[in-house]
Design an enzyme around this catalytic site. Structure first.
Site, PDB file in Angstrom:
ATOM      1  N   CYS A 162       1.370  -1.332   0.120  1.00 61.71           N
ATOM      2  CA  CYS A 162      -0.312   0.180   0.083  1.00 61.71           C
ATOM      3  C   CYS A 162       0.587   1.169   0.339  1.00 61.71           C
ATOM      4  CB  CYS A 162      -0.694   0.115   1.199  1.00 61.71           C
ATOM      5  SG  CYS A 162      -1.848  -1.452   1.040  1.00 61.71           S
ATOM      6  N   HIS A 292      -2.630   8.133   5.768  1.00 61.36           N
ATOM      7  CA  HIS A 292      -3.157   6.979   5.323  1.00 61.36           C
ATOM      8  C   HIS A 292      -3.982   6.443   5.844  1.00 61.36           C
ATOM      9  CE1 HIS A 292      -1.528   2.913   3.551  1.00 61.36           C
ATOM     10  NE2 HIS A 292      -2.432   2.237   4.513  1.00 61.36           N
ATOM     11  N   GLU A 303      -0.704   5.397  13.332  1.00 62.32           N
ATOM     12  CA  GLU A 303      -0.182   6.474  12.583  1.00 62.32           C
ATOM     13  C   GLU A 303       0.256   7.890  13.267  1.00 62.32           C
ATOM     14  OE1 GLU A 303      -2.349   6.962   9.409  1.00 62.32           O
ATOM     15  OE2 GLU A 303      -1.376   8.817   8.372  1.00 62.32           O
ATOM     16  N   LYS A 321      -9.943   7.936   2.792  1.00 65.97           N
ATOM     17  CA  LYS A 321     -10.920   6.555   2.634  1.00 65.97           C
ATOM     18  C   LYS A 321     -11.621   5.978   2.752  1.00 65.97           C
ATOM     19  CE  LYS A 321      -5.892   4.495   1.934  1.00 65.97           C
ATOM     20  NZ  LYS A 321      -4.984   5.609   2.602  1.00 65.97           N
ATOM     21  N   HIS A 326     -10.004   1.858   0.438  1.00 65.57           N
ATOM     22  CA  HIS A 326      -8.103   1.724   0.150  1.00 65.57           C
ATOM     23  C   HIS A 326      -8.066   0.757  -0.889  1.00 65.57           C
ATOM     24  CE1 HIS A 326      -4.610   0.982   1.184  1.00 65.57           C
ATOM     25  NE2 HIS A 326      -4.599   0.365   2.735  1.00 65.57           N
ATOM     26  N   PHE A 384       2.146  -3.208   4.193  1.00 64.44           N
ATOM     27  CA  PHE A 384       2.747  -4.589   4.544  1.00 64.44           C
ATOM     28  C   PHE A 384       3.773  -4.675   4.584  1.00 64.44           C
ATOM     29  CE2 PHE A 384      -1.107  -8.131   4.665  1.00 64.44           C
ATOM     30  CZ  PHE A 384      -1.949  -6.931   5.352  1.00 64.44           C
TER      31      PHE A 384
END
Lengths: 408, 266
Positions: A162, A292, A303, A321, A326, A384
């Protein structure tokens, strides 16, 4: 770093095709996420699907690349005059002086997922016609784009989950600064497929509703799909004062866990600090952070710790998002375009679907759209494997009045 | 004007069919030893914590093995090294297993299968194993992946003025995907690149873009390896380094866009 100009940009997601539809959807807080009805998928979750992807006819000579990911790529490239802008740049600089650097996480894997259902019951062979290199292979979307424009410069796919289409800016910037190219098509394309839907389900990370970033009751992500692009060039003195520049890039690795962020947001913090450092800016120079903000409990918590460690608790921030879903490997590019729209139109998109901001996050999270002149903004993308990238964008000349609605 | 990017190679790691490490590969590439294609044997990655070691797929273990050889040869610590990873595909067996499960009546793939499916799985495990928190690029350019990785690593060295480790690895798909993408075995190459010459420097390389033809091996077995596994497109560079003389080699990259590399021993 030396700033770079986003001379053109465009985004296509569940919010719509191109900048105007994207901007309208954000301004009106339009809910585009819907209960999952993708293919044969049977999961209690929401998705952000781009309408009409299967109706896209591949351009002449590009039929071998036909797969959902490249159809969406072509649809995206053909919005907002972006393809014309790339061709103009190619004629100006030479086709070998324009690079292509795109992010994707799953490329055209959907074609292969479906082909596995059609395996020969005796030999196990896949059906004839599956074109591995031009659909499934991770490089396929850059290959497609490079051939679509008949470019012959350096090209690659960045595939770091991502953070992919945020990190493309770093690859492109190094290529331009090294003098190998004069312009770069950057961006990200990712499309719905079974691997990500069932994969995130296996991790318990899919929301059962339209995702609610930073909400006290957030329960996971809503997977979306998107194609977003920017044309990067060196700035010139003649640039429009409201042109958008890439000012800073920060990257880091968590070195912690494959599918969970560092609990203290350490990698995120380093990426944000590095971005400020590369831009030569202080935290107080940033007016807004597009988080994010995936809406998983652990991402938003980590975050927030990173953001507050660098910026304190007052900085204006939100995640988009809830609007786009996402979009995984396309998220960095989609949110780059949203940041560019926010800068040019002087508005902060409020976080859709979030009702009550989690007080433990201690963020100044914006629930409503807000009109405000912005000079510099940050976009965060994490993925990830503990891969982190923060980008800083700004207006070419700060202190100008925002564009009116009629200009875009 | 042709742009030439300069870097210094400080360490090399390699593991592949009949190529067990850099010292023995050097003897093969200089013709002192014959090349015999024997199946790649990937060591257990002791550096990984036990949980990650159990979950690691071949592409992770292969990349760890080559990178650790290169880093040890360079006498460096991995923890502060920026990295470039380039793979022509992710772990082939893991991809096959996921596609097979998604086509079955039970689509419940495991969390480990899923996180191992990301193209940057090896980069994630690598950073966990080495503690490296610096930036990493994770790339794919199909058959051009070695060249794409090398070019990105060169820009990192030249623009950032920092060391960088390039790790390029490929793993095979089982059937039925093997019939569509016939990579015969595992192969990985790792290079530590630096912006200046140091006592541990092996060679200087100057990389530019060219349309000249790519170098081929005269040895038929090495040439068939070069063609069979994408990362092996980088072997002519390693041969020039092994020969310890000034040479210009051309590596395959994208279509008729190739990489010319002037190699000088240090």
């Amino acid at each position: 770093m030396k700033p770079l100009l986003l001379s053109h940009f465009t985004a296509t997601s569940c919010l719509g095709r191109g900048l105007q539809q994207t901007l309208d959807a954000l301004r009106h807080g339009r809910q585009a996420l819907k209960p999952c009805d993708f293919e044969t998928v049977n999961l209690p979750t929401f998705i952000g699907e781009v309408e009409g992807v299967d109706d896209v006819k591949m351009a002449a000579g590009m039929a071998d690349y036909n797969c959902r990911n490249n159809r969406l790529a072509q649809l995206g490239l053909e919005q907002d005059g972006f393809a014309d802008a790339v061709n103009t740049a190619a004629e100006r600089y030479g086709r070998e002086r324009v690079g292509v650097f795109l992010g994707t996480s799953t490329s055209g894997i959907l074609e292969t997922e479906l082909a596995f259902r059609e395996r020969d019951p005796v030999t196990g062979a896949l059906p004839a016609g599956l074109n591995y290199s031009k659909t499934q292979n991770t490089y396929s979307v850059t290959d497609f784009t490079r051939q679509y424009f008949a470019l012959s410069g350096p090209a690659v796919v960045v595939s770091s989950a991502c953070s992919s289409s945020a990190k493309v800016f770093s690859v492109a910037r190094r290529m331009i600064e090294a003098g190998l190219i004069d312009a770069a098509v950057v961006g990200g394309v990712d499309t719905l497929c079974l691997t990500t839907l069932y994969g995130f389900a296996s991790l318990g990370l899919l929301s059962t509703q339209a995702c609610r970033p930073c909400d006290v009751e957030r329960d996971g992500i809503s997977i979306g799909e998107a194609a977003a692009f920017a044309l990067l060039e060196r700035p010139s003195a003649n640039d429009n004062t409201r042109a958008v520049l890439l000012l800073g890039i920060g990257e880091s690795s968590d070195a912690y866990h494959m599918s969970s962020p560092h609990p203290e947001g350490l990698g995120a913090r380093i990426a944000m600090q590095e971005a400020l450092h590369s831009a030569g800016l202080a935290p107080t120079d940033i007016d807004y952070i597009n988080l994010h903000g995936t809406a998983t409990p652990s991402n938003d918590a980590a975050e927030a710790k990173g953001v507050t460690a660098v910026f304190g608790h007052d900085i204006l921030c939100s995640s988009t998002k809830g609007a786009t879903g996402h979009t995984l490997g396309a998220a960095g590019a989609v949110e780059t375009v949203i940041c560019a729209l926010a800068l040019q139109h002087g508005f902060i998109p409020g976080g859709l679907n979030t009702h009550e901001v989690d007080p433990l996050l201690e963020l100044n999270y914006q629930l409503e759209n807000r009109s405000q002149a912005l000079a510099r903004v940050m976009s965060n993308s994490f993925g990830f494997g503990g891969t982190n990238c923060s980008l800083i964008f700004g207006l070419a000349q700060v202190g100008q009045q925002p564009d009116g609605e009629s200009n875009q | 004007m042709t742009i030439q990017l300069t870097a210094y190679i400080e360490g090399i790691g390699i593991l592949g069919p009949g190529l067990t490490n850099w010292p023995s590969t050097l003897e093969i590439l200089t013709g002192e030893q014959p090349y015999l294609s024997l199946k790649t044997v990937i060591p257990t990655p002791e550096l990984l914590p036990a949980a990650e070691r159990r979950r690691a797929s071949d592409i992770v273990k292969l990349t760890l093995a080559t990178s650790l050889e290169a880093i040890a040869a360079a006498g460096l610590e991995a923890a502060s090294l920026p990295s470039v990873f380039s793979f022509s595909n992710g772990d082939g067996l893991n991809c096959h297993t996921i596609c097979e499960m998604l086509a079955s009546d039970d689509r419940q793939i495991s969390p480990t299968r899923f996180h191992n499916s990301v193209h940057n799985a090896a980069a994630g495990y690598w950073s966990i194993a080495t503690g490296a928190m610096a930036s990493s690029s994770v790339l794919c350019a199909f058959d051009a992946s070695f060249g794409a990785g090398l070019l990105d690593a060169m820009t990192q060295v030249v623009v950032e003025g920092s060391r960088c480790i390039l790790m390029a690895s490929d793993t095979p798909y089982p059937e039925p995907m093997f019939s569509l993408r016939s990579i015969p075995d595992n192969l990985g190459i790792a290079l530590v690149l630096a912006p200046q010459q140091n006592p541990q420097t092996i060679a200087q390389i100057k990389v530019s873009i060219t349309h000249d033809d790519a170098c081929k091996f005269q040895d038929a077995a090495l040439e068939s390896l070069r063609i069979a596994i994408p990362v092996a497109r980088g072997l002519p560079l390693l041969q020039a380094i092994a020969q310890q003389k000034n040479r210009r080699v051309v590596l395959d990259y994208l279509d008729n866009t190739r990489l010319a590399i002037e190699v000088s021993p240090c």
